[in-house]
Design a protein around this motif. Sequence first.
Motif, mmCIF file in Angstrom:
data_model
loop_
_atom_site.group_PDB
_atom_site.id
_atom_site.type_symbol
_atom_site.label_atom_id
_atom_site.label_comp_id
_atom_site.label_asym_id
_atom_site.label_seq_id
_atom_site.Cartn_x
_atom_site.Cartn_y
_atom_site.Cartn_z
ATOM 1 N N GLY A 32 0.797 -1.081 0.054
ATOM 2 C CA GLY A 32 -0.028 0.041 0.041
ATOM 3 C C GLY A 32 0.848 1.285 0.045
ATOM 4 N N GLY A 33 0.228 2.456 0.052
ATOM 5 C CA GLY A 33 0.934 3.769 -0.181
ATOM 6 C C GLY A 33 0.151 4.733 -0.835
ATOM 7 N N PHE A 34 1.190 5.620 -1.361
ATOM 8 C CA PHE A 34 0.558 6.862 -1.878
ATOM 9 C C PHE A 34 1.661 7.435 -2.800
ATOM 10 C CE2 PHE A 34 0.368 11.550 -1.782
ATOM 11 C CZ PHE A 34 -1.087 11.719 -2.166
ATOM 12 N N VAL A 35 1.188 8.058 -4.130
ATOM 13 C CA VAL A 35 2.102 8.560 -4.975
ATOM 14 C C VAL A 35 1.250 9.692 -5.485
ATOM 15 C CG1 VAL A 35 3.484 8.262 -6.988
ATOM 16 C CG2 VAL A 35 3.383 6.441 -5.384
ATOM 17 N N GLU A 36 2.252 10.877 -5.643
ATOM 18 C CA GLU A 36 1.293 11.828 -6.242
ATOM 19 C C GLU A 36 2.410 12.701 -7.060
ATOM 20 O OE1 GLU A 36 -2.368 15.212 -5.842
ATOM 21 O OE2 GLU A 36 -2.045 13.838 -4.308
ATOM 22 N N THR A 37 2.137 13.451 -8.183
ATOM 23 C CA THR A 37 2.951 14.243 -8.881
ATOM 24 C C THR A 37 2.261 15.679 -9.288
ATOM 25 O OG1 THR A 37 3.733 12.199 -9.776
ATOM 26 C CG2 THR A 37 4.278 14.331 -10.881
ATOM 27 N N LYS A 38 3.081 16.374 -9.090
ATOM 28 C CA LYS A 38 2.549 18.067 -9.448
ATOM 29 C C LYS A 38 3.598 18.440 -10.136
ATOM 30 C CE LYS A 38 -0.979 18.954 -5.710
ATOM 31 N NZ LYS A 38 -1.846 19.101 -6.652
ATOM 32 N N LYS A 39 3.171 19.614 -10.929
ATOM 33 C CA LYS A 39 4.178 20.404 -11.904
ATOM 34 C C LYS A 39 4.649 21.746 -11.214
ATOM 35 C CE LYS A 39 3.890 22.523 -16.480
ATOM 36 N NZ LYS A 39 3.051 22.181 -17.614
ATOM 37 N N MET A 40 5.755 22.209 -11.458
ATOM 38 C CA MET A 40 6.326 23.556 -11.050
ATOM 39 C C MET A 40 7.178 23.994 -12.106
ATOM 40 S SD MET A 40 8.884 22.623 -7.984
ATOM 41 C CE MET A 40 10.171 21.118 -8.257
ATOM 42 N N ILE A 41 7.287 25.567 -12.132
ATOM 43 C CA ILE A 41 8.009 26.180 -13.084
ATOM 44 C C ILE A 41 9.235 26.778 -12.473
ATOM 45 C CG2 ILE A 41 7.588 27.837 -15.165
ATOM 46 C CD1 ILE A 41 4.830 26.883 -15.004
ATOM 47 N N LEU A 42 10.367 26.906 -13.026
ATOM 48 C CA LEU A 42 11.533 27.536 -12.748
ATOM 49 C C LEU A 42 11.725 28.780 -13.814
ATOM 50 C CD1 LEU A 42 14.076 28.122 -11.217
ATOM 51 C CD2 LEU A 42 15.333 26.356 -12.225
ATOM 52 N N LEU A 43 11.954 29.903 -13.349
ATOM 53 C CA LEU A 43 12.002 30.989 -14.208
ATOM 54 C C LEU A 43 13.586 31.627 -13.707
ATOM 55 C CD1 LEU A 43 8.772 32.862 -14.645
ATOM 56 C CD2 LEU A 43 9.639 31.002 -16.254
ATOM 57 N N ARG A 44 14.308 31.387 -14.669
ATOM 58 C CA ARG A 44 15.786 31.944 -14.306
ATOM 59 C C ARG A 44 15.724 33.455 -14.570
ATOM 60 N NH1 ARG A 44 18.849 29.526 -10.648
ATOM 61 N NH2 ARG A 44 19.412 27.267 -11.187
#
Length: 514
Positions: A502-514
């Motif tokens: 069992g367990g949990f996995v989740e993915t989200k997006k982020m944006i790096l602006l140099r």
Amino acid sequence: MSVNNLIVEVYMKKILLIVLLVLFVSTTPAQVSQTVQITNFNFDCINPSFIKSPDFISGKAFLAEVHRGDSSLIFVGNYNNDNDEFTLQQEFQPAASQNSNPIGHWSDWNEIRIYYFTYQNDSWDIATRTFNDNIWSDDILITESPEDEAEITLVNIYSNYFITQFLPAILFQRDSSIYLAEIINDSVKTSLVFQKNILGAFSSPAAFYMSDDGAITVASILNNTLGQTQVVYRERNSFDDNWGFITTVLDSGKIYHISFIDDFFPQFFIEADFGEGRTAYNMESWPTNNQLIPLQEPALGEISNLQSDYISVITLKKPNGFYIYGDFTYRLTRNDSDYIRSNYFNYGQENYDSLVFTKKKKPISSVGNVGFESLGERLYTIWEDSANGYINLFGKKHVIPVGAVKDEKIVEGFMLEQNYPNPFNPTTKIKYTIPSTPLSFGEGLGVRLLVYDVLGNEVATLVNEPQQSGTYEVEFNVGQAISLSSGVYYYQLRVYPVSGVGGFVETKKMILLR
């Protein structure tokens, strides 16, 4: 072998996370079915196109051509992500009274560059303008010739080649030859790529850059003197290099249009008729594998004006890769009626969704990624249709639930929040919650918080330790110790029992602006 069997054979190995689509349909049916009217003018508004942008800049602006009396003006609209609505932003009239077919892309972080046909000196030429700090620059003529230019097309840039700079460039046709116009240090360099000759004429150009140094692949349709069509391409290794040999990729059927569609790999599509009717095909592996996968059976209707926009999703099942989700948009002609179809797909496998009848014959459509909402990334298709006696623009949205992608059993109460700030430079904070569940009693849970680039490569491990229930906040600092360029990154929370399943996995997006 039937078309259906061919699709099954090619894609069965690639179909993952179909439940994602089921989840979306069950949670947001009103959003999927909603059609909105974007403009309500008492004059015609036609030829819509989203301004193309890298994946780390949401394409929130769109272009259109408006007609008032004898003038054709360029119109710029805006999409407001917070209110989920389109607004009318800017309008301008370049030097000539007739201007048409506007297209554009971000040429710098805060600058939009658009291209359009303009009628001057008794012929159609191509002009460009930039929009920066709320000011339009003067128009610059890219072409000045007595012949008419046609088929203006943007050159794509693909993320998997790690291109770090913007390379503004277009393709166009003149006198059945194909030219490449590149804007370098505010000057225009024009190259002849395919020249009309005794073998035939060229049309439908498409191209993508492969490096910052100007390595580029350009494809075209060769219409030979026998009435046959071929897909050909040639390459250049740098801005200063010569063009290579012309290579034939496909030489059967009647080919109407070709395109490279924005993606992390060169996805090549053709609109063709191989004896069963006109439809669109994906060449599975450009250019080494010419197996063509139809988007739908030709008997279901004639496809044209194909466009697409993609997002990528990283999952635990394939930690060193990513999966592709997005939206196909095309015109479907059936029984002398025209429709706009906007479909979800995953890895190119279509999932039929909307089919909107249009009173306007042969409507033009466009699709773009316009922003985010709580369920995921929001894409819109916009198209022309008749309203109030004029041609106006309509839209339909899709939401791809990136943040809801789960690969393992979900335990109630786990939460991975959106990072803040986003976009960020150089630091951002990520908060997550581990609930008090039987899984976390006593021994705790094994917790990993990882950061990936768009190709699925792990670039940072922020957490890798057992943790008890509670709310945690972690700072991700992209300083000198971590050399990352501007772009899209994904952070993924993985939680497992120290023992057991069992367990949990989740993915989200982020944006790096140099």
